[in-house]
Design an enzyme around this catalytic site. Structure first.
Site, PDB file in Angstrom:
ATOM      1  N   TYR A  23      -8.065 -70.059 -19.563  1.00  0.00           N
ATOM      2  CA  TYR A  23      -7.592 -71.395 -20.091  1.00  0.00           C
ATOM      3  C   TYR A  23      -6.222 -71.663 -19.226  1.00  0.00           C
ATOM      4  O   TYR A  23      -5.702 -72.638 -19.475  1.00  0.00           O
ATOM      5  CB  TYR A  23      -7.288 -71.101 -21.581  1.00  0.00           C
ATOM      6  CG  TYR A  23      -8.281 -71.082 -22.353  1.00  0.00           C
ATOM      7  CD1 TYR A  23      -9.447 -72.315 -22.857  1.00  0.00           C
ATOM      8  CD2 TYR A  23      -8.595 -69.732 -23.313  1.00  0.00           C
ATOM      9  CE1 TYR A  23     -10.333 -72.062 -23.747  1.00  0.00           C
ATOM     10  CE2 TYR A  23      -9.615 -69.623 -24.005  1.00  0.00           C
ATOM     11  CZ  TYR A  23     -10.368 -70.767 -24.268  1.00  0.00           C
ATOM     12  OH  TYR A  23     -11.524 -70.791 -25.161  1.00  0.00           O
ATOM     13  N   HIS A  28      -4.494 -78.394 -21.239  1.00  0.00           N
ATOM     14  CA  HIS A  28      -4.067 -78.061 -22.529  1.00  0.00           C
ATOM     15  C   HIS A  28      -3.354 -77.082 -22.424  1.00  0.00           C
ATOM     16  O   HIS A  28      -2.186 -76.889 -23.467  1.00  0.00           O
ATOM     17  CB  HIS A  28      -5.122 -77.654 -23.144  1.00  0.00           C
ATOM     18  CG  HIS A  28      -5.087 -78.234 -24.661  1.00  0.00           C
ATOM     19  ND1 HIS A  28      -4.421 -79.316 -25.094  1.00  0.00           N
ATOM     20  CD2 HIS A  28      -5.678 -77.749 -25.969  1.00  0.00           C
ATOM     21  CE1 HIS A  28      -4.557 -79.599 -26.520  1.00  0.00           C
ATOM     22  NE2 HIS A  28      -5.300 -78.588 -26.942  1.00  0.00           N
ATOM     23  N   PHE A  79      -4.158 -69.307 -30.403  1.00  0.00           N
ATOM     24  CA  PHE A  79      -4.762 -70.432 -30.063  1.00  0.00           C
ATOM     25  C   PHE A  79      -4.155 -71.650 -30.354  1.00  0.00           C
ATOM     26  O   PHE A  79      -3.350 -71.651 -31.432  1.00  0.00           O
ATOM     27  CB  PHE A  79      -6.559 -70.570 -30.242  1.00  0.00           C
ATOM     28  CG  PHE A  79      -7.053 -69.383 -29.585  1.00  0.00           C
ATOM     29  CD1 PHE A  79      -7.641 -70.033 -28.360  1.00  0.00           C
ATOM     30  CD2 PHE A  79      -7.213 -68.232 -29.863  1.00  0.00           C
ATOM     31  CE1 PHE A  79      -8.460 -68.981 -27.614  1.00  0.00           C
ATOM     32  CE2 PHE A  79      -8.163 -67.202 -29.208  1.00  0.00           C
ATOM     33  CZ  PHE A  79      -8.625 -67.829 -27.930  1.00  0.00           C
ATOM     34  N   ASN A  81      -4.877 -74.572 -31.884  1.00  0.00           N
ATOM     35  CA  ASN A  81      -4.935 -75.222 -33.050  1.00  0.00           C
ATOM     36  C   ASN A  81      -4.230 -74.599 -34.364  1.00  0.00           C
ATOM     37  O   ASN A  81      -4.106 -75.181 -35.469  1.00  0.00           O
ATOM     38  CB  ASN A  81      -6.312 -75.420 -33.527  1.00  0.00           C
ATOM     39  CG  ASN A  81      -7.184 -76.437 -32.364  1.00  0.00           C
ATOM     40  OD1 ASN A  81      -6.634 -76.940 -31.680  1.00  0.00           O
ATOM     41  ND2 ASN A  81      -8.428 -76.571 -32.588  1.00  0.00           N
ATOM     42  N   ASN A 127      -3.408 -81.104 -32.180  1.00  0.00           N
ATOM     43  CA  ASN A 127      -3.750 -80.248 -32.960  1.00  0.00           C
ATOM     44  C   ASN A 127      -2.369 -78.962 -32.968  1.00  0.00           C
ATOM     45  O   ASN A 127      -2.373 -78.475 -34.028  1.00  0.00           O
ATOM     46  CB  ASN A 127      -5.205 -79.322 -32.809  1.00  0.00           C
ATOM     47  CG  ASN A 127      -6.279 -80.585 -33.230  1.00  0.00           C
ATOM     48  OD1 ASN A 127      -6.180 -81.266 -34.070  1.00  0.00           O
ATOM     49  ND2 ASN A 127      -7.369 -80.335 -32.666  1.00  0.00           N
TER      50      ASN A 127
END
EC number: 3.1.1.29
Length: 200
Positions: A23, A28, A79, A81, A127
């Site tokens: 990631y 993001h 993470f 969220n 989120n």
């Protein structure tokens, strides 16, 4: 809830993103990129925190004297969220007023590289912000880093979890550097001055 910033209290700057090398270069994860640069400027490396699911750097920014600020830089490792859990744990551990918390995050509804600094407001479907707001309320600062909207009919989830394009990468270092400058200005000089300088 008292949202007045406290110059004597530490600041908590949470760069939002997802943990893991797969990631690292995603849109993001731009919050992580800004946090990494701020840590580099302080001259420290992120280390795992013993009481929160996060990596942290503790340091100071600003000139010597009353404008010098104690800062905790954080990258939640839970993470995106569920960022609220680590941010809340760090808030409690370091006794940071909510008004001294800054979330650095990607923003779909702003053109690529454009910054918007604000205090409070909605989560705009993000989120990570939704999770933090659920835990702490909405009255924290945000440094919103524009990533633009997905092209065509590409789903938003696919867009934010893809790396910046080759064209975008040519300017990414500049924009991340500017976002780090904006965070420092917010912490040292206050929201209004930082907005005047960096809300483009």
């Amino acid at each position: 809830m008292d949202v007045t910033t406290d110059a004597g209290a530490p600041w908590l700057v949470a760069g939002l993103g997802n943990p893991g090398p797969e990631y690292a270069s995603n849109r993001h994860n731009v919050g992580f990129m800004v946090a990494d640069l701020l840590a580099e400027r302080i001259g420290a490396r992120f280390k795992r925190h013993g009481k929160a699911q996060a990596q942290v750097v503790e340091g100071r920014i600003g000139p010597p004297g009353p404008a010098n600020r104690r800062v905790i830089l954080a990258k939640p490792m839970s993470f995106m969220n569920v960022s609220g859990g680590p941010v809340t744990a760090l808030r409690d551990f370091y006794k940071v007023p909510v008004g001294n918390i800054v979330a650095v995050h990607d923003e779909l509804d702003i053109d690529y590289g454009v910054l918007r600094l604000k205090l409070g407001g909605g989560d705009n479907g993000h989120n990570g912000l939704k999770s933090i707001t659920k835990s702490l309320g909405a009255d924290y600062h945000r440094v919103r880093f524009g990533i633009g909207r997905p092209p065509g009919r590409m789903p938003v989830a696919d867009f934010v979890l893809r790396d910046f394009s080759s064209t975008e990468r040519k300017e990414l270092d500049y924009f991340v550097d500017r976002a780090a400058d904006a965070v420092e200005a917010l912490v040292i000089e206050g929201l209004e001055r930082a907005q005047s300088a960096y809300n483009s």
